[in-house]
Write an enzyme that holds these catalytic residues in place. Structure first.
Site, short mmCIF file in Angstrom:
data_model
loop_
_atom_site.label_atom_id
_atom_site.label_comp_id
_atom_site.label_asym_id
_atom_site.label_seq_id
_atom_site.Cartn_x
_atom_site.Cartn_y
_atom_site.Cartn_z
N LYS A 289 13.06 7.63 37.90
CA LYS A 289 14.34 7.27 38.67
C LYS A 289 14.54 7.63 40.46
CE LYS A 289 14.37 4.16 35.37
NZ LYS A 289 14.85 4.03 34.02
C1 LIG Z 1 15.38 3.32 32.99
C2 LIG Z 1 16.26 1.98 32.76
C3 LIG Z 1 17.22 1.75 32.38
C4 LIG Z 1 17.37 3.20 30.78
O1 LIG Z 1 17.78 4.40 31.66
P1 LIG Z 1 18.24 5.45 30.84
O2 LIG Z 1 18.65 6.51 31.81
O3 LIG Z 1 17.00 5.78 30.50
O4 LIG Z 1 18.97 5.37 29.57
C5 LIG Z 1 18.06 0.97 32.04
N1 LIG Z 1 17.33 -0.14 32.89
C6 LIG Z 1 16.44 -0.14 32.85
C7 LIG Z 1 15.81 -1.87 34.19
C8 LIG Z 1 15.53 0.94 33.54
O5 LIG Z 1 14.28 0.78 34.20
#
Ligand SMILES: *Cc1c(COP(=O)(O)O)cnc(C)c1O
Length: 392
Positions: free
Chosen positions: A186
């Site tokens: 991210k």
């Molecule tokens: C990465 C992601 C998540 C989950 O995030 P985590 O921190 O791994 O729980 C949820 N929604 C979307 C759209 C994502 O890309």
């Protein structure tokens, strides 16, 4: 062409010496788990998205789960979301016993289509999870118009959308709550980590309590110096608090977040420019009210122009040392959702078609400008090779 190793992966974290030093400092201190760095990270993120309250947890998934739990969503309730998301956006509703309901997406930017949501909403709808796909904000005003008079909660899945804005307002304060992710791919990274932001003090308080077993407020003090052993369990909660090691990384990552965003924007401009003349490869569109987080660089691959379509292009790029990914496998078509809830192909045609066409090209601040130009050039080359082979 011989098979080259992946030279330009689709995503890569940016970790500097100050990030490493911050984590080491925590390890050398006598406070490893939830403590002062978590408080500092919460304050910094709340400021960055102009949110009154922020609660740090160990993932975005946990933040969404706890928000729905704090709204007492459970069996008999329905939660509406996009099929074009990571499974966790809907899994959390299923964990609580709620019924998953999907609504199709806007073909321009692949976020929830408010008209489709209007048809999906019914008597039993308790929440809408709005996924800011790739970093493009959802049309939140339209969703609010739908949700507010019916008492439906609006949850932003902002995993892709730190720093995005909608009509000038930051993602994170557009719904009743928002969930951010600091997963390794991210825009800012703590390996695993998440945060809930909200203007609702009572919601923040309850999510905080649910994140640590449902312990009473006083019991939290046992996690601070001078705290006592005394505690009560006020309600049966979960265990998803953030550690100080993670939060220390969050603080240093967020401090450079705006700079990393500028780099992402520059890379996107180079990719746009380099791909302009490539037949059959078109970046997703944007609404004029959207300020994009530039999390993913998603193109649509038109099979009529590129023989073999998305999958062939992905393979041809891998041969040329360019890593790609696909966001996402539609949630309703995964085995678990088909078997348990009876979803089937054809129910959400815009999302299903997009899922067959989208390809995420490399985009991350550690890419150089040369990398971005290379990605565009190798894409053009790959498309030309497929067209020559396919007789286009
Ligand atoms: C990465 C992601 C998540 C989950 O995030 P985590 O921190 O791994 O729980 C949820 N929604 C979307 C759209 C994502 O890309």
């Amino acid at each position: 062409m011989s098979v080259a190793p992946t030279e330009i992966p689709y995503a890569r974290a940016w970790i500097d010496d100050d990030d490493i030093a911050a984590v080491v400092e925590v390890l050398r201190s006598d406070w490893l788990t939830t403590g002062p760095r978590v408080t500092a990270f919460e304050a910094a993120l709340a400021a960055a998205v102009e949110a009154p309250h922020a609660v740090a947890v160990n993932s975005c998934t946990a933040a969404m789960h706890l928000a729905l739990a704090a709204w007492d969503i459970g069996p008999g309730d329905e939660v509406v979301s996009s099929p074009l998301t990571f499974c966790s956006s809907m899994n959390v509703a299923v964990h609580l016993g709620a019924t998953p309901v999907f609504a199709d997406v806007d073909p321009l930017c692949l976020t929830l289509d408010p008209a489709a949501v209007a048809s999906a909403v019914g008597e039993r709808t308790r929440a809408i999870t709005a996924v800011h796909y790739g970093g493009h904000p959802v049309d939140m005003d339209s969703l609010r118009t739908l949700a507010a008079p019916r008492g439906i909660k609006l949850l932003e899945d902002a995993a892709h959308a730190l720093y995005a804005r909608y009509k000038g307002r930051p993602v994170g304060v557009l719904g009743d709550a928002a969930a951010f992710s600091f997963y390794v791919t991210k825009n800012i990274v703590t390996a695993e980590g998440g945060m809930l932001t909200t203007a609702d003090a009572a919601l923040a308080e309850r999510v905080r309590r649910l994140s640590l077993h449902g312990l009473s407020r006083d019991a939290w003090k046992r996690y601070q110096k001078g705290g006592s052993w005394a505690y009560d369990v006020v309600e049966v909660g979960y265990k998803c608090n953030m550690t100080d090691m993670v939060a220390a990384l969050g603080v240093t990552q967020l401090a450079k977040g705006a700079r990393l965003q500028t780099m992402r924007r520059e890379l996107v401009a180079l990719l746009d420019e380099g791909l302009r003349e490539v037949p059959g490869v078109t970046p997703l569109g944007r609404h004029p009210w959207a300020e994009h987080a530039e999390h993913l660089y998603v193109v649509r691959v038109d099979e009529r122009e590129v023989p073999g379509g998305r999958d062939a292009l992905s393979a041809a790029l891998a041969d040329r040392g360019v890593g790609t990914s696909v966001h996402f496998r539609p949630v309703h078509l995964t085995a678990a959702y088909r078997e348990r809830f009876g979803f089937r192909a054809g129910q959400f045609p815009v999302a299903e078609r997009a899922a067959a066409e989208v390809l995420s090209l490399p985009l991350y601040p550690r890419m150089t400008r040369e990398h971005a130009t290379e990605v565009a050039e190798r894409t053009a080359e790959a498309v030309a090779a497929l067209r020559a082979r396919g007789g286009a």
